[in-house]
Design an enzyme around this catalytic site. Structure first.
Site: not given
Lengths: 404, 325
Positions: A292, A296, A305
């Site tokens: 990805r 998100h 992160y």
């Protein structure tokens, strides 16, 4: 019942445990980063028109995602989710299906809907929750749905579409079961594909849905998009064992893992999966491994992160890889491609401006579709609300002027 | 007409549905060859085959997820949850999915073909986990319809109406009455309109309202009250969502008093909604505060069930209090 425990007894006299990682499932990869077919690999049978449509869909979604991400930052839409990095996985799998197969997606599969023919204006109307939105302005942006295109409306709760896909597919199959013999009396004409992320595979619905599909032999393709992150939680904090594919095997489902950045591998695997599902009337699991590349959602910030270095390692753009192959096939004109890319951007911006100006849904849409027809309590509540708005029109400018 | 118990009546409604729709499916835990723990689906697998009447794995979440999908496809999905106490693993699929399918999609998709059957209520010495009446949890969710029959005739007619209704319906079956309640039931097809309460007995002094197995209790209380010269109007709500405000309000305007009784705990039970609404609709006609006779705010007990339940004696006490207020 010959085997009441439904296991194969391979009697062993040595006390030993099977390691949780013992099952290592290979990953199908056909097209390399340079746009060439790997040695020993076989390119799937894909015609020029399909390949071009696939490419144009990926390119369109990339442009739409970029534009709408920016629009969210400008405060023009409340929310957005990009497909970035997974365009090939979603589009190539959709390309391998029949137009009448049902798609039950999670939320990051706008490319599949586009492949089916969802128009630019339809995308925009949904994102701006205006009166032309098929969903009547009730859900957050990107929760698309279209009966005409066999694309089940997206639902926010994670994984709920998985057992639903089993049930929908079962309906597609039960029509072909002979009432007398209980056997399939023909191949199944249409099937269901169910997309979900590896994070959703932690939900109870995943286990319920796969188990029921296996036991009841539902004609469904489960398409797990393992993109490495469930919001901010990396896959190694999400599950143990060999990916999601090993779970398919555990449920007794035919399973394959593919390189999700390789459109040809995804297309080949999905095409074959569909053949198995329609002829045998049983489910298949495909696990796509892609990264990805984006966040998100617009409410997320991946810099919190993961590192830039990690992101850089995965920059192998799935669209570029397929584009190189198309050029080598002689199916794509580079100059025209560059021009088209520019045109698409202009069209997207124009459609955005159009959708912004369309009115919000009428007040009646507040109470329609809760039931097939509004129940008495709802009608009463509506009348009271209408009267209140008519008394305070300035406080409710969206609907007041349109009330009769 | 034939003499049937409630299980036979339910079985008959399911049989008619299966014959009517070639794609209708009945599924749930043990409902296949075995016919379900209460045998409501007896003989249907033999008749319609194991592809249309089948056992599922033990996953209520899966049963409802599957049912939503099948109904969205357009096939009548007749799902059984073996006990209403075990419906909670399926709560998300019901309240977030079944109930919102049509609304969230602008009617692009709906699960109007879904009917969930589930035995509910106490009185079978089942203790905490085989006795609950969870109707109030679902009554808070727009998009669902909730139906509870009180006898075999009602069960068949209301179940047929629930199946034919173009909305997802939860059909709560009072398991205490499955075999205990018998009566004349037509073998042919018929339906009883949803959303309408039934005045079971007319009266002038006080309105008694309940549903399902609790109807037997309030009818008994009405008899006892009559012996003391109190005339009760007895109403069966039948459909909890949407509920028939008009019939209840009209009755309360006539009698000036209302006693509502249900097995579920009193706090936030559906009785609370009825009381609030009727208080607003009938404020100037009320002769006494509306009374509720319900379960205690405890889990449903085993050994002290007799003390726990809102029985006829407790209902009678409430009637007298209301009349003598």
């Amino acid at each position: 019942m010959s085997n009441p425990n439904n296991v194969s007894l391979n009697i062993n006299h040595e006390l030993s445990f099977i390691d949780g990682h013992a099952l290592t499932i290979p990953t199908l990869s056909i097209l390399n980063e340079e746009g060439d077919i790997y040695e020993g690999a076989t390119a799937p049978d894909i015609d020029k028109a399909t390949a071009i449509h696939l490419y144009e869909t990926m390119r369109f979604i990339r442009a739409l995602d970029e534009r709408m991400q920016a629009a969210q930052r400008q405060g023009r839409v409340s929310f957005y989710m990009q497909c970035l990095g997974e365009e090939a996985a979603v589009t190539a799998s959709a390309a391998a299906l029949d137009q009448n197969d049902m798609i039950m997606a999670q939320y990051r599969e706008q490319a599949a809907l586009r492949y089916r023919g969802f128009s630019l204006d339809q995308f925009m109307n949904q994102m701006f929750s205006n009166e032309k939105d098929l969903g009547k302005g009730r859900q957050m942006p990107i929760h698309y749905g279209s009966r005409e295109l066999n694309y089940m409306t997206i639902s926010s709760p994670l994984g709920t579409q998985i057992p639903q896909a089993t049930g929908y597919a079962y309906g597609q199959k039960v029509r072909h079961v002979d009432a007398q013999t209980g056997e399939l009396n023909s191949t199944i004409d249409n099937i269901t594909i169910c997309y979900f992320g590896e994070g959703a595979a932690s939900e109870g619905d995943f286990h319920a849905g796969l188990n029921m599909a296996a036991v009841h032999e539902a004609p469904v393709i489960f398409f797990a998009r393992n993109n490495g992150y469930a919001i901010s939680t990396p896959a190694d904090e999400q599950f143990k064992g060999d990916g999601i594919a090993s779970r398919g095997v555990g449920y007794g489902i035919k399973t394959i893992r593919v390189d999700g950045a390789d459109a040809l591998a995804v297309y080949a695997a999905t095409k074959k999966a569909r053949e198995i599902v329609t002829t045998k009337g049983e489910p298949v699991l495909i696990e796509s491994i892609a990264y990805r590349l984006g966040a998100h959602s617009t409410s997320d910030d991946p810099s919190g992160y993961r590192t830039k270095d990690e992101e850089a390692k995965h920059k192998g753009c799935p669209i570029e890889r397929f584009r190189k192959w198309l050029l080598k096939q002689g199916w794509l004109d580079e100059a025209q491609d560059a021009k088209d890319k520019e045109t698409i951007r202009e069209e997207i911006l124009a459609a955005l401006k159009r959708a912004e100006k369309v009115a919000k849904p009428a007040l009646e849409e507040l109470i329609s579709d809760v039931y097939d027809t509004p129940i008495p309590s709802l009608q009463k509540q509506y009348e009271q609300l209408k009267e209140h708005i008519l008394q305070h029109p300035d406080a409710y400018p969206t609907t007041a002027g349109r009330l009769k | 007409m034939a003499k049937m118990n409630m299980l036979h009546a339910i079985n008959s409604a399911l049989d008619i549905t299966m014959a009517e729709h070639p794609n209708a499916c009945i599924f749930g835990e043990d409902v296949g060859y075995f016919g379900g723990v209460f045998r409501a689906t007896s003989g249907l697998q033999e008749k319609y085959g194991k592809h249309r009447v089948f056992n599922t794995p033990l996953t209520e979440q899966g049963i409802l997820g599957f049912a939503n999908g099948l109904a969205a496809f357009g096939a009548p999905a007749l799902a059984e949850i073996q006990f209403a106490d075990y419906i909670f693993p399926a709560f998300d699929q019901i309240v977030n999915e079944s109930a919102k399918f049509r609304y969230r999609s602008g009617n692009e998709f709906n699960v109007g073909n879904l009917t969930i059957r589930t035995p509910y209520g106490g009185g079978i010495a089942g203790g905490l986990y085989h006795s609950q009446s969870p109707e109030a949890y679902f009554a808070h969710t727009p998009g669902l319809k909730l139906v509870v029959p009180r006898n075999p005739y009602q069960a068949k007619g209301l179940l047929r109406a629930s199946i034919k209704d173009d909305n997802p319906v939860i059909f709560f079956e009072p398991k205490r009455l499955y075999r205990a309640s018998t009566g004349e039931v037509p073998e042919e097809d018929y339906s009883i309109e949803l959303g309408k309460a039934e005045i079971v007995q007319e009266g002038t002094d006080v309105t008694l309202l309940a549903w399902g197995a609790q109807m037997e209790i309030i009818e008994d209380a009405a008899k006892k009250a009559a012996e003391q010269g109190i005339s009760c109007e007895v109403i069966d709500l039948r459909t909890i969502l949407p509920w028939d405000v008009e019939t209840i309000a009209k009755s309360v305007i006539k009698t000036g008093r209302l006693v509502v009784s249900h097995e579920a705990p009193i706090t936030n039970g559906f009785g609370a909604e009825i009381v609030a609404t009727i208080q607003q609709e009938c404020f100037l006609h009320l002769e006494s505060p509306i009374a509720r006779v319900c379960g205690l705010d405890t889990p449903y007990p085993l050994a002290l069930e007799k003390e726990y339940v809102p029985d006829a004696l407790k209902v009678l006490a409430a009637i007298k209090q209301s009349v003598e207020f």
